[in-house]
Design an enzyme around this catalytic site. Structure first.
Site, PDB file in Angstrom:
ATOM      1  N   LYS A   1      -9.685  19.674  -5.022  1.00  0.00           N
ATOM      2  CA  LYS A   1      -8.480  20.488  -4.843  1.00  0.00           C
ATOM      3  C   LYS A   1      -8.846  21.957  -4.626  1.00  0.00           C
ATOM      4  CE  LYS A   1      -4.094  21.252  -7.349  1.00  0.00           C
ATOM      5  NZ  LYS A   1      -3.378  20.850  -8.592  1.00  0.00           N
TER       6      LYS A   1
ATOM      7  N   SER B   1       1.148  19.731  -7.903  1.00  0.00           N
ATOM      8  CA  SER B   1       0.480  20.568  -6.923  1.00  0.00           C
ATOM      9  C   SER B   1      -0.709  19.893  -6.254  1.00  0.00           C
ATOM     10  CB  SER B   1       0.027  21.872  -7.571  1.00  0.00           C
ATOM     11  OG  SER B   1      -0.925  21.647  -8.591  1.00  0.00           O
TER      12      SER B   1
ATOM     13  N   SER C   1       1.065  18.254 -12.304  1.00  0.00           N
ATOM     14  CA  SER C   1       0.448  18.318 -10.977  1.00  0.00           C
ATOM     15  C   SER C   1      -0.513  17.186 -10.651  1.00  0.00           C
ATOM     16  CB  SER C   1      -0.276  19.660 -10.796  1.00  0.00           C
ATOM     17  OG  SER C   1       0.653  20.715 -10.802  1.00  0.00           O
TER      18      SER C   1
END
Length: 501
Positions: free
Chosen positions: A93, A168, A192
């Site tokens: 990420k 996210s 997330s």
């Protein structure tokens, strides 16, 4: 000339060396010399290049270096060097440093400058043998629940490209669901990991606070609400990841998770929560999915009991203020904590709105922090008689793209987020483990998931439940969508992808 229509769904599963296998099976094939790391890496890169023009889950590609690393992995295999996930391609990420790759945090405010080191958790992940293909997308600083960066294309849900992939960790979830990679990095400061897993039909486990190594940002927070982890298509990939992570680092203050390989069969006492404390009622499809899961578990011999949400009534407002504090901190101290060239003039509407909200309400912070810290004890007390609690992951089913765009006026967007993200933050504040598991599907062919929250250190119980449901009610994979469920555009897109691959 009109723009081409976007197909309904997108996946890259085909008869290459990746096939439909999960990471555990692919790793076994590598160890048995059935496939090489280089072959697997080339297949993953081809899938990424075919799918990403539609799903937009790749923030930064690292394909050339990945192929060089794959070649070294194949050479090391001849010398007998092994690790469980050696050679498995993944994405990290884009809020986590990997040496030589820029970390943009999903924001134009952060300059595109390669990182000089690798973050602590990324080292723990890569030590398992994973091979980094690049960075996956996220909304700016991970503040939103949909991956729709103001400066670029939204990350689309592979099940239905008109919908959000969640956030996210939306890029990671989209890439795993679409079959580009079998497992990808995710982290969770308010849902997330679990939110994008729920949107994309994946397994998403947020571990207990301190279970895995914290990255730098988490360690600096007044209350550490961030946990690291992965999103996967199978329970065993998540279980094996945790087991291998503990081989690298094991927190002596927590019971070991161990090598959980399947359901134990022991009866559990599971609490049931259907509505959140913020006053918003769960929508019908989500509620029905949770109720059906509860009935399924009862038929399997587990005891289900409705319980009140184990949290102070002020929790929604307290967590919202803490969320706003993080945005205030980024805009105020971005040059210190992110990069000297951080430019707060380039932050998006959600970050700016949260910053303004904190400045109006900062006087509430001391009491809010006290209650948020206290939530650990309140939760532990409430869980004393239960093995887990079953809840929705989200307040309603996955929204279409645009519903949570940072371009939506802040007051409207914030209220939409409060209605949507109404169950996941409790596990972040309390530090408890929680897992998102697929459990149903909407008429638009989107996954609907449920959440199980456990006792502190109780990941093994959550994996037990997940294995049980996976065995007794297998969730659909994207490649299993019936042909008649798809539009002509989608069938054409799938044929085109197959030709490309």
């Amino acid at each position: 000339m009109s723009a081409p229509e976007i197909p309904q769904s997108c996946h890259t599963f085909c008869n290459d060396v990746m096939g439909r296998d999960d990471a555990t099976t692919l790793a076994e094939k590598i160890r048995n010399r059935e496939i090489s790391v280089t072959e697997l890496t080339r297949a993953a890169i081809a899938r990424a290049q075919a799918a990403d023009p539609l799903i937009h889950g790749v923030a930064l590609a690292n394909y050339d270096e990945a192929l060089q690393t794959a070649s070294r992995c194949d050479a090391e295999a001849k010398a007998g060097t092994q690790s469980l996930f050696r050679g498995i391609p993944t994405f990290i990420k884009d809020n986590t440093n990997v040496t030589g790759l820029a970390t943009r945090q999903g924001s134009l405010a952060v300059p595109e400058i390669p990182a000089s080191d690798t973050s602590p958790f990324a080292r723990q992940l890569l030590a398992q043998g994973f091979l980094c293909l690049g960075k996956s997308t996220l909304p700016e600083f991970g503040f939103n629940a949909s991956t729709e960066p103001a400066h670029g294309p939204a990350t689309r849900n592979p099940w239905n490209l008109a919908y959000s992939s969640g956030a996210s960790s939306g890029g990671s979830a989209a890439l795993v669901a679409a079959g580009v990679v079998p497992i990808a990095h995710a982290n969770d400061g308010g849902g997330s990991i679990r939110i994008p897993a729920a949107c994309c039909g994946l397994v998403g486990l947020k571990p207990t606070r301190g279970r895995l190594i914290d990255n730098e940002a988490a360690a600096s927070l007044p209350i550490n609400i961030i946990s690291e982890g992965v999103v996967t298509r199978s329970v065993r990939d998540t279980a094996n990841f945790l087991d291998q992570a503990e081989s690298y680092y094991r927190n002596p203050k927590l019971p070991a998770v161990g090598n959980i390989q399947g359901p134990s069969g022991r009866p559990l006492r599971i609490g049931l929560v259907l509505d959140s404390t913020n006053g918003h009622k769960t929508d019908n499809i989500t509620r029905q999915t949770v109720e059906e899961t509860a009935l399924r578990l009862e038929r399997l011999g587990h005891r289900i009991e409705p319980v009140p949400v184990p949290v102070h009534s002020a929790f929604p407002e307290d967590f919202a203020l803490y969320w706003a504090l993080l945005a205030f901190g980024v805009r105020t101290n971005g040059r210190k904590i992110l990069h000297p060239d951080f430019d707060k003039r380039r932050t998006d509407g959600l970050t700016n709105g949260l910053d303004r909200m904190f400045r109006r309400q900062f006087w509430r912070l001391p009491a809010a922090l006290w209650r948020l810290r206290r939530s650990w004890h309140d939760y532990a007390h409430a869980m004393a008689g239960f093995d887990a609690v079953l809840t929705p992951v989200l307040g309603h089913t996955t929204p279409t793209l645009g519903h949570l765009s940072p371009d939506v006026p802040f007051d409207t967007l914030f209220e939409r987020l409060r209605q949507y993200v109404s169950f996941t933050p409790l596990a972040n504040a309390t530090g408890a483990p929680a897992i998102s598991i697929p459990a149903g599907r909407t008429p638009d062919h989107l996954p609907v998931s449920v959440q199980f929250m456990g006792r502190h250190g109780g990941e093994s119980t959550l994996l037990d439940i997940a294995y049980t449901l996976e065995a007794n009610h297998p969730w659909p994979q994207l490649y299993e969508l019936k042909q008649q469920d798809l539009t002509n555009e989608d069938r054409n897109a799938r044929d085109s992808l197959a030709d490309t691959l």
